[in-house]
Design an enzyme around this catalytic site. Structure first.
Site, PDB file in Angstrom:
ATOM      1  N   GLY A  69       0.824  -1.206   0.000  1.00  0.00           N
ATOM      2  CA  GLY A  69       0.000   0.000   0.000  1.00  0.00           C
ATOM      3  C   GLY A  69       0.860   1.257   0.000  1.00  0.00           C
ATOM      4  O   GLY A  69       0.610   2.200  -0.744  1.00  0.00           O
ATOM      5  N   THR A  70       1.885   1.253   0.848  1.00  0.00           N
ATOM      6  CA  THR A  70       2.749   2.431   0.995  1.00  0.00           C
ATOM      7  C   THR A  70       4.181   2.202   0.528  1.00  0.00           C
ATOM      8  O   THR A  70       4.918   3.173   0.335  1.00  0.00           O
ATOM      9  CB  THR A  70       2.837   2.827   2.484  1.00  0.00           C
ATOM     10  OG1 THR A  70       3.374   1.696   3.208  1.00  0.00           O
ATOM     11  CG2 THR A  70       1.475   3.199   3.050  1.00  0.00           C
ATOM     12  N   VAL A  72       6.244   1.037   2.578  1.00  0.00           N
ATOM     13  CA  VAL A  72       7.011   1.120   3.834  1.00  0.00           C
ATOM     14  C   VAL A  72       7.163  -0.244   4.500  1.00  0.00           C
ATOM     15  O   VAL A  72       8.268  -0.644   4.880  1.00  0.00           O
ATOM     16  CB  VAL A  72       6.353   2.136   4.801  1.00  0.00           C
ATOM     17  CG1 VAL A  72       7.074   2.128   6.138  1.00  0.00           C
ATOM     18  CG2 VAL A  72       6.357   3.518   4.200  1.00  0.00           C
ATOM     19  N   GLY A  73       6.053  -0.965   4.643  1.00  0.00           N
ATOM     20  CA  GLY A  73       6.136  -2.286   5.282  1.00  0.00           C
ATOM     21  C   GLY A  73       7.070  -3.209   4.516  1.00  0.00           C
ATOM     22  O   GLY A  73       7.883  -3.933   5.121  1.00  0.00           O
ATOM     23  N   ASN A 102      23.627   4.340  -2.773  1.00  0.00           N
ATOM     24  CA  ASN A 102      23.423   3.261  -1.784  1.00  0.00           C
ATOM     25  C   ASN A 102      23.581   1.875  -2.385  1.00  0.00           C
ATOM     26  O   ASN A 102      23.508   0.894  -1.656  1.00  0.00           O
ATOM     27  CB  ASN A 102      22.015   3.351  -1.158  1.00  0.00           C
ATOM     28  CG  ASN A 102      21.625   4.736  -0.732  1.00  0.00           C
ATOM     29  OD1 ASN A 102      20.608   5.275  -1.167  1.00  0.00           O
ATOM     30  ND2 ASN A 102      22.429   5.353   0.109  1.00  0.00           N
ATOM     31  N   HIS A 136      31.315   6.147  -2.155  1.00  0.00           N
ATOM     32  CA  HIS A 136      30.102   5.464  -1.677  1.00  0.00           C
ATOM     33  C   HIS A 136      30.343   3.993  -1.366  1.00  0.00           C
ATOM     34  O   HIS A 136      29.567   3.379  -0.634  1.00  0.00           O
ATOM     35  CB  HIS A 136      28.978   5.617  -2.707  1.00  0.00           C
ATOM     36  CG  HIS A 136      28.668   7.046  -2.996  1.00  0.00           C
ATOM     37  ND1 HIS A 136      28.116   7.883  -2.057  1.00  0.00           N
ATOM     38  CD2 HIS A 136      28.901   7.796  -4.100  1.00  0.00           C
ATOM     39  CE1 HIS A 136      28.002   9.098  -2.571  1.00  0.00           C
ATOM     40  NE2 HIS A 136      28.473   9.070  -3.810  1.00  0.00           N
TER      41      HIS A 136
END
Ligand code: RB5
Length: 150
Positions: A69-70, A72-73, A102, A136
């Protein structure tokens, strides 16, 4: 045929956008592994983040894309796996920079946050942008050392 192998995963909340982005990548010539979910029934994003990371750490894919959904999870779950550097992005600048600085190997985003056009632009930048190395590299080495300190 593009030479990078890509693995994708989603939960129910990211299924529709995952399928559209998968079709976009296949149209570009990428071979895409889809670890699921394959149905709209409610499920836990952790299951599919875990399945995708296992494909990555087995060396069966070069880059991963996770949609919930986001986003994030999925990113929290993926970053619990050794060797995974997952970035939750909502814009093209972040998607490009997380490859350059990264050496992120998993891109996460949210179907409830961004649309199809932006998702495809982010994914294109993510798969096409190389890691910059140089200064990096030491920071990515530090991230790998954190994996070992667990
Ligand atoms: C599912 O409702 C939602 O919580 C999940 O897709 C994700 O957004 C979690 O981070």
């Amino acid at each position: 045929m593009e030479n990078k192998r890509i693995v994708m995963g989603s939960d129910h909340a990211g299924l529709s956008l995952k399928l559209k982005v998968k079709a976009h990548l296949e149209a570009r010539g990428f071979a895409v592994i889809d670890v699921g979910t394959h149905t709209p029934e409610s499920c836990n994003y952790t299951v599919y983040a875990d399945a995708l990371c296992k494909v990555m750490t087995a060396g069966e894919a070069d880059l991963g894309i996770l949609v919930c959904g986001t986003g994030v999870g999925m990113s929290i779950a993926a970053n619990k796996h050794k060797g995974i550097r997952a970035a939750c992005c909502e814009n093209t600048f972040s998607a490009r920079m997380t490859r350059m600085h990264n050496d992120a190997n998993v891109l996460c985003f949210g179907e409830r946050v961004i649309g199809y056009g932006l998702a495809c632009d982010m994914v294109d930048l993510f798969v096409d942008t190389p890691f910059e190395g140089g200064r990096h590299q030491a920071r990515v080495d530090d991230l790998n050392a954190l994996d070992e300190s667990k």
